[in-house]
Motif scaffolding. Structure first.
Motif, PDB file in Angstrom:
ATOM      1  N   ARG A   1     -51.175 -49.381  -5.122  1.00 10.01           N
ATOM      2  CA  ARG A   1     -51.364 -48.918  -3.740  1.00 10.01           C
ATOM      3  C   ARG A   1     -50.399 -49.606  -2.786  1.00 10.01           C
ATOM      4  NH1 ARG A   1     -53.343 -44.018  -4.041  1.00 10.01           N
ATOM      5  NH2 ARG A   1     -55.301 -43.935  -5.197  1.00 10.01           N
TER       6      ARG A   1
ATOM      7  N   ASN B   1     -53.815 -41.712   0.648  1.00  9.64           N
ATOM      8  CA  ASN B   1     -52.811 -40.666   0.421  1.00  9.64           C
ATOM      9  C   ASN B   1     -51.926 -40.563   1.663  1.00  9.64           C
ATOM     10  OD1 ASN B   1     -51.890 -37.605   0.230  1.00  9.64           O
ATOM     11  ND2 ASN B   1     -52.552 -38.254  -1.795  1.00  9.64           N
TER      12      ASN B   1
ATOM     13  N   PRO C   1     -57.531 -36.621  -3.764  1.00 11.06           N
ATOM     14  CA  PRO C   1     -56.678 -37.629  -3.120  1.00 11.06           C
ATOM     15  C   PRO C   1     -56.249 -37.258  -1.704  1.00 11.06           C
ATOM     16  CG  PRO C   1     -55.584 -36.605  -5.018  1.00 11.06           C
ATOM     17  CD  PRO C   1     -57.019 -36.208  -5.071  1.00 11.06           C
TER      18      PRO C   1
HETATM   19  C1  LIG Z   1     -51.641 -37.141  -2.348  1.00 10.41           C
HETATM   20  O1  LIG Z   1     -52.492 -36.135  -2.851  1.00 10.41           O
HETATM   21  C2  LIG Z   1     -51.844 -35.110  -3.577  1.00 10.41           C
HETATM   22  C3  LIG Z   1     -52.880 -34.103  -4.025  1.00 10.41           C
HETATM   23  O2  LIG Z   1     -53.514 -33.562  -2.935  1.00 10.41           O
HETATM   24  C4  LIG Z   1     -51.134 -35.696  -4.777  1.00 10.41           C
HETATM   25  O3  LIG Z   1     -50.449 -34.680  -5.463  1.00 10.41           O
HETATM   26  C5  LIG Z   1     -50.182 -36.772  -4.336  1.00 10.41           C
HETATM   27  O4  LIG Z   1     -49.648 -37.389  -5.471  1.00 10.41           O
HETATM   28  C6  LIG Z   1     -50.876 -37.817  -3.481  1.00 10.41           C
HETATM   29  N1  LIG Z   1     -49.878 -38.715  -2.938  1.00 10.41           N
HETATM   30  C7  LIG Z   1     -50.077 -40.017  -2.803  1.00 10.41           C
HETATM   31  C8  LIG Z   1     -48.958 -40.798  -2.232  1.00 10.41           C
HETATM   32  O5  LIG Z   1     -51.117 -40.555  -3.102  1.00 10.41           O
END
Ligand SMILES: *[C@@H]1O[C@H](CO)[C@@H](O)[C@H](O)[C@H]1NC(C)=O
Ligand SMILES: *[C@@H]1O[C@H](CO)[C@@H](O)[C@H](O)[C@H]1NC(C)=O
Ligand SMILES: *[C@@H]1O[C@H](CO)[C@@H](O)[C@H](O)[C@H]1NC(C)=O
Ligand SMILES: *[C@@H]1O[C@H](CO)[C@@H](O)[C@H](O)[C@H]1NC(C)=O
Ligand SMILES: *[C@@H]1O[C@H](CO)[C@@H](O)[C@H](O)[C@H]1NC(C)=O
Ligand SMILES: *[C@@H]1O[C@H](CO)[C@@H](O)[C@H](O)[C@H]1NC(C)=O
Length: 457
Positions: free
Chosen positions: A324, A78, A72
């Protein structure tokens, strides 16, 4: 007065109203606490996706789904800032990079052309661009220095092809197909996210603006105000005025990837208005389509066509965009309904549960999982075959009819679960608000009903 007397004469409607409200409230709480797919089951869903993805847009959508689920922090959805680190990629990206490798290694010429199929491509002009983000990522993380492939050149050829060779509408929308101008909602997932990512990695804000403009032009051409804001499927030199559920999902999911790219990039402050518009256009689709969610938790293939069959793939994609939108823009309106869809798509096969309930209770006495569950993780689910294919699904190659298997549908399930997991990891923002609101409304309904009964009796 006479109405009041009529009420007075028959208190039964109020009582049944109150009973119905209590029933609905209970039912919604049961749904909220429903089951989810296990890691094993999702592994099986991904295996069918790997097996089935052969067309350009399926390959691109698979790469995107795997990025969102497995790595992610390299996904534009992300909150990690863009661009990602230039250092070599984490091993969780191996499958995505191997997709880029196999596509770029099949190229045998240079110059403006799509990533797959060359310029004689019988497929859509836009679809191969869906693989562009994976190719850009391969270049960025230095894959070319170990396998000698020119990822940057391949990405640039795809970009130049879109900007220079593909026909456009009079107001500048790039056609989904190359033979004449056709605007398909699918385009929004294939092209604008690639333009946006290219722009961020190459410090080129005008490409981000182009990504936004394409979303704006496609919305302008396809949004149907008479259908509450749902999008039609195709306009231009081919027409499908129906409100194809998957098409609405492609549009919402594509706009969210552009939104995420802008918002997590160096241009976020300069492009606040564009972000706001994109979030609003995704909300508009949700507002248009969710009134048509069936009581089963699924959408029909054409959301407002009662004669149409139910489609799990478009349902999963739309649900993913609700989580999302909550994460990227704080919009919580449709979370309970996305949760209802997710729960339904993950539900056990109740047809077979009467025969397996006795084995379930006996297995709980011995604390051992039934062997069938271990060998066929999705075998006991209502919406998956025993080898992990989602169903029912629209035929992805003939969108008017029901199909057997849908590779893109497999990717949508993975995206729905990636989105749900990221949302749950942040404490399910809006879930309590939404649930409390639903509960509040339920309580008010019951209270009002009881008051009426008491007053009138
Ligand atoms: C972003 O990625 C991290 C892992 O790398 C994850 O723990 C987190 O939940 C993600 N956050 C979102 C907002 O997607
Ligand atoms: C080049 O690639 C195209 C598309 O993949 C293919 O149709 C064509 O046969 C290839 N040409 C050669 C000479 O390999
Ligand atoms: C490819 O990667 C290099 C180094 O990370 C970067 O400078 C360049 O802008 C990238 N090219 C494209 C087309 O993204
Ligand atoms: C941005 O990309 C477009 C399309 O490739 C190109 O024409 C333009 O010169 C680029 N702008 C900058 C500042 O690099
Ligand atoms: C639509 O496409 C057909 C076939 O390519 C072409 O003959 C026709 O002129 C086109 N019509 C319009 C309005 O572009
Ligand atoms: C559900 O169970 C019934 C009875 O075992 C079976 O006929 C049906 O095919 C199952 N449905 C799915 C989707 O596996």
């Amino acid at each position: 007065m006479s109405a009041r007397l009529a009420w007075r004469r028959s208190p039964l409607p109020q009582l049944s109203l109150a009973a119905a409200a209590i029933f609905l409230l209970t039912a919604s709480w049961q749904l909220a606490s429903a089951q989810q797919l296990s890691d094993d089951q999702l592994t099986q869903v991904k295996a069918r996706l790997a097996q089935g993805a052969t067309h350009s847009w399926e390959i691109g959508t698979r790469a995107q789904a795997l990025t969102e689920y497995d790595t992610p922090s390299y996904s534009v959805l992300n909150s990690t800032s863009l661009p990602p680190p230039k250092s070599s990629a984490p091993s969780s990206l191996d499958e995505v990079l191997s997709i880029a490798h196999s596509v770029v290694t099949s190229r045998n010429s240079t110059g403006p052309q799509p990533l797959i199929g060359g310029t004689q491509n019988g497929e859509a002009a836009a679809d191969p661009a869906s693989i562009g983000v994976a190719v850009l990522l391969a270049n960025w993380t230095g894959a070319g220095s170990s396998d000698g492939l020119d990822y940057a050149g391949a990405a640039q050829d795809q970009l130049d092809y879109l900007l220079e060779s593909v026909p456009r509408s009079s107001d500048g929308a790039i056609s989904h197909r190359v033979e004449n101008v056709q605007l398909w909602s699918d385009f929004v997932y294939m092209v604008p996210p690639f333009l946006a990512y290219y722009g961020v990695l190459n410090q080129n804000q005008s490409l981000l603006q182009a990504a936004y403009d394409q979303c704006r032009l496609y919305r302008q051409a396809l949004v149907d105000d008479d259908a509450g804001g749902m999008w039609r499927h195709i306009t231009g030199n081919s027409t499908d005025n129906g409100h194809w559920t998957t098409g609405n999902g492609w549009a919402a999911a594509g706009m969210l990837r552009v939104l995420g790219t802008i918002q997590n990039s160096q241009y976020s402050k300069k492009m606040k208005q564009q972000s706001k518009d994109l979030a609003g256009w995704v909300s508009e689709i949700h507002t248009g389509i969710y009134p048509h969610l069936q009581t089963t938790g699924l959408f029909k293939n054409y959301a407002d066509d009662a004669a149409s069959f139910e489609d799990g793939s478009g349902t999963a994609l739309i649900a993913s965009t609700v989580y999302r939108l909550a994460l990227l823009a704080g919009v919580h309106t449709h979370l309970p309904l996305a949760e209802q869809s997710r729960a339904s798509l993950s539900a056990p096969n109740s047809t077979s549960s009467s025969s397996s309930s006795s084995s379930a209770s006996s297995s709980s006495q011995t604390s051992t999982a039934p062997i069938s569950t271990a060998t066929a993780p999705t075998g006991s689910l209502a919406h998956f075959t025993s080898d992990g294919w989602l169903q029912p699904v629209v035929d992805p190659y003939n969108v008017g009819v029901q199909g057997e298997h849908s590779p893109e549908g497999q990717a949508f399930v993975v995206e729905m679960y990636a989105a749900w997991r990221d949302w749950a990891a942040l404490g399910s923002p809006g879930k309590n608000g939404a649930a409390a609101q639903a509960m509040h409304m339920g309580v008010v309904t019951v209270a009002v009903s009881l008051c009426i009964v008491v007053l009138l009796l």
